[in-house]
Design a protein around this motif. Structure first.
Motif, PDB file in Angstrom:
ATOM      1  N   GLN A  79       0.378 -39.389   6.113  1.00  0.00           N
ATOM      2  CA  GLN A  79      -0.541 -37.802   6.104  1.00  0.00           C
ATOM      3  C   GLN A  79      -0.301 -37.235   7.717  1.00  0.00           C
ATOM      4  O   GLN A  79       0.628 -36.495   7.684  1.00  0.00           O
ATOM      5  N   GLU A  80       0.194 -38.368   8.596  1.00  0.00           N
ATOM      6  CA  GLU A  80      -0.224 -38.043  10.165  1.00  0.00           C
ATOM      7  C   GLU A  80       2.212 -37.919  10.227  1.00  0.00           C
ATOM      8  O   GLU A  80       1.961 -37.005  11.088  1.00  0.00           O
ATOM      9  N   SER A  81       2.422 -38.679   9.574  1.00  0.00           N
ATOM     10  CA  SER A  81       3.923 -38.822   9.892  1.00  0.00           C
ATOM     11  C   SER A  81       4.932 -37.916   8.333  1.00  0.00           C
ATOM     12  O   SER A  81       5.911 -37.513   9.371  1.00  0.00           O
ATOM     13  N   GLN A  82       3.940 -37.380   7.809  1.00  0.00           N
ATOM     14  CA  GLN A  82       4.487 -35.987   6.956  1.00  0.00           C
ATOM     15  C   GLN A  82       6.492 -37.347   6.432  1.00  0.00           C
ATOM     16  O   GLN A  82       7.383 -36.872   6.232  1.00  0.00           O
ATOM     17  N   ARG A  83       6.325 -38.657   6.381  1.00  0.00           N
ATOM     18  CA  ARG A  83       7.429 -39.135   5.325  1.00  0.00           C
ATOM     19  C   ARG A  83       7.332 -39.527   4.105  1.00  0.00           C
ATOM     20  O   ARG A  83       6.384 -38.967   3.681  1.00  0.00           O
TER      21      ARG A  83
END
Length: 254
Positions: free
Chosen positions: A178-182
């Motif tokens: 969710q944080e990194s949007q990988r």
């Protein structure tokens, strides 16, 4: 991020391992791949990572280019932690960054931050033999997320863990993604895990592996693994995925 069209793969020239694979994964998307043992799930990851040579005339692109071993676009987390037993948790977590040419000090700083993020602050100098299985998988997760690669390939990374540790790491993975949007391509035998984590679940048939269903997971993000257990959409989607998998077995046996 991944574009595969009508892919066939055979190792002996006689029988297909993968057959007529059509698949796309968009930037920022999390796709889980489920199917019976031996259907080619890991082979699909290895093709994307450049570990298996793409046959001539076959179409597979990763980040707009042909798969390449050691590509900066890809980070790969294996089913086993694959830590070097003689290196500390910090040096294991920093290993990929150092291989990619990052300065040692910068790599260690980035790895230390990721170890804290996965709950291993204070264990930076511990050797793998001093860590539990779950803690070693956290080191491997930190090593994977420390890499700046936009695409993560994950091959049953939590398959050998106990139920409680597995749920904890699934929640952690959701938070990190969710944080990194990988973009993530995640192989699993656990249908509950597939539905809980993914935006889509791709189901493969028995060998030769074919895609027999591509199920959209309707639950919004962010998600909580614990809260999903009482979510009606979760159970409905799980049932859908299970039925498609059963249909694949029935068709193969017939």
């Amino acid at each position: 991020m991944i574009d595969i069209q009508k892919l066939h793969l055979s190792f002996d020239g006689l029988s297909d391992v993968l057959s007529a694979i059509d698949f796309k994964l968009d930037a920022g998307e999390f796709v889980a791949v489920a199917g019976p043992s031996g259907c080619g799930k890991t082979t699909l990851l290895n093709l994307c990572a450049g570990l298996v040579e793409l046959p001539m005339g076959q179409h597979l692109q990763v980040a707009g280019a042909l798969p390449q071993l050691g590509s900066d676009s890809v980070a790969y987390m294996l089913a086993r932690d694959s830590l070097f037993p003689w290196q500390s948790a910090l040096d294991n977590a920093a290993f990929g960054l150092k291989v990619r040419g990052m300065a040692v000090g910068e790599a260690r700083d980035r790895a230390a931050e990721m170890l804290k993020r996965v709950g291993l602050g204070g264990f930076e100098h511990a050797l793998p033999k001093a860590l539990s299985h779950g803690m070693r998988q956290r080191v491997a997760l930190a090593r994977t997320f420390a890499m700046p690669a936009p695409l993560l390939l994950m091959d049953e990374p939590f398959g050998a863990l106990d139920a409680q540790t597995k749920l904890q790491l699934q929640d952690l993975l959701l938070q990190l993604c969710q944080e990194s949007q990988r973009s993530v391509l995640f192989v699993t035998h656990d249908l509950s895990e597939a539905v809980a984590l993914a935006d889509r679940v791709v189901i493969m048939s028995s060998r030769p592996g074919r895609i027999i269903a591509d199920v959209v997971v309707p639950m919004a993000r962010p998600r909580s693994i614990r809260e999903l257990q009482t979510n009606s959409e979760f159970h409905h989607t799980y049932t859908q995925v299970w039925r498609h998998l059963e249909e694949g077995w029935t068709h193969h046996e017939g």
